[in-house]
Enzyme design. Structure first.
Site, short mmCIF file in Angstrom:
data_model
loop_
_atom_site.label_atom_id
_atom_site.label_comp_id
_atom_site.label_asym_id
_atom_site.label_seq_id
_atom_site.Cartn_x
_atom_site.Cartn_y
_atom_site.Cartn_z
N ASP A 76 26.68 -8.23 -17.04
CA ASP A 76 25.75 -8.03 -15.92
C ASP A 76 25.74 -9.31 -15.09
OD1 ASP A 76 23.22 -7.44 -14.35
OD2 ASP A 76 23.21 -5.73 -15.71
N ASN A 103 30.25 -10.60 -11.78
CA ASN A 103 30.24 -9.45 -10.89
C ASN A 103 31.20 -8.39 -11.44
OD1 ASN A 103 30.02 -12.13 -9.32
ND2 ASN A 103 28.96 -10.66 -8.00
N ASP A 125 23.42 2.20 -11.30
CA ASP A 125 22.94 2.62 -9.99
C ASP A 125 23.90 3.70 -9.47
OD1 ASP A 125 22.37 2.90 -7.24
OD2 ASP A 125 21.75 0.81 -7.07
N LYS A 129 25.17 6.51 -1.50
CA LYS A 129 25.72 6.40 -0.15
C LYS A 129 27.13 5.82 -0.12
CE LYS A 129 21.23 5.92 2.17
NZ LYS A 129 20.40 5.07 3.06
N ASP A 159 20.18 8.83 -16.10
CA ASP A 159 19.04 9.67 -15.73
C ASP A 159 19.33 10.43 -14.45
OD1 ASP A 159 17.58 8.03 -13.26
OD2 ASP A 159 18.69 6.77 -14.64
#
Length: 249
Positions: A76, A103, A125, A129, A159
């Site tokens: 992370d 990264n 995430d 978009k 989720d």
């Protein structure tokens, strides 16, 4: 930056099981542990399992406890989050778990060919978009392929209905080998001790009635020109806690 974060960063510098190499320190050259994580970093030749976007590192730590014959590396960029998992691992004296702060966009610079046995993507995430930023897009899969072993497994636990639907469509479109797939993990027959591990945020999603999805796959015979699904997927109407998250199936 708050004093608490600065203190955590400073403390983490002394952790031997934490490697810090953000983009600005690596840029375009290979990392010194590339191809050497098992022998040099962990000091053994056990299988290497990598968790990308590990957050606080809860999943990596619990996996390490369950499987002492495997090495686990949580990755992370958020140092304050990594401090939590690294601190717990230190307190539990776990020798088979470590953390890499970097990264994920340059993750292919950190592992040699066929070095990694499994990849876990835990609640990434969905990047609704920008497909190029999704950790399950063909952009990232092509970065994983060189360092993932031929029969290496990619696990997605999420989720997000959007993330799950998109990844499932991509996997089937490119005829990858599906190992397991469910849009309701805790009501499925594939649920086992490994999949029962719950992160802090997963517990909150569950408490809100949000179903957890899981998909595990291998690249299989298709190692060529992968395609992105053209279908438009229904977007999640929430993002994360603190940003209009609410109950939904």
């Amino acid at each position: 930056m708050g004093k608490n974060k600065l203190a955590k960063f400073e403390e983490m510098k002394a952790f031997e099981h934490v490697v810090q190499a953000p983009y600005k320190t690596v840029k375009h050259h290979d990392f010194h542990l590339k191809g050497k994580w098992a022998n040099v970093f962990f000091g053994n030749d056990n299988p290497l399992v990598v968790e990308l976007g590990c957050g606080k590192g809860e999943y990596s730590v619990e996996l390490a406890e369950k499987y002492p014959d495997k090495n686990f590396l949580g990755v992370d960029i958020k140092g304050a989050r990594l401090w939590k998992g690294s601190k717990i691992a230190l307190e539990k004296e776990l020798k088979n778990v470590g953390f890499l702060r970097t990264n994920i966009e340059i993750i292919d610079q950190f592992f040699g060919p066929n070095e990694v046995d499994e990849i876990w993507l835990t609640f990434p995430d969905p990047q609704m978009k920008k497909f190029r930023k999704r950790l399950t897009s063909t952009v990232f899969l092509k970065r994983y392929q060189p360092f993932l072993k031929e029969n290496g497994i990619i696990h997605l636990k999420t989720d997000s209905r959007f993330q799950y639907s998109y990844t499932s469509a991509l996997v089937h479109l490119n005829e990858f080998d599906v190992i397991a797939e469910t849009d309701n993990l805790y009501e499925s027959e594939i649920l086992d001790d490994t999949l029962r591990i719950k992160t802090f945020y997963e517990k909150q999603w569950l408490s809100r009635g949000i179903k957890i999805k899981y998909l595990a796959f291998r690249f299989g015979e298709n190692k060529g020109d992968w395609k992105e699904p053209e279908h438009k997927f229904e977007k999640d109407d929430y993002r994360s806690f603190g940003r209009s998250a609410r109950d939904m199936p």
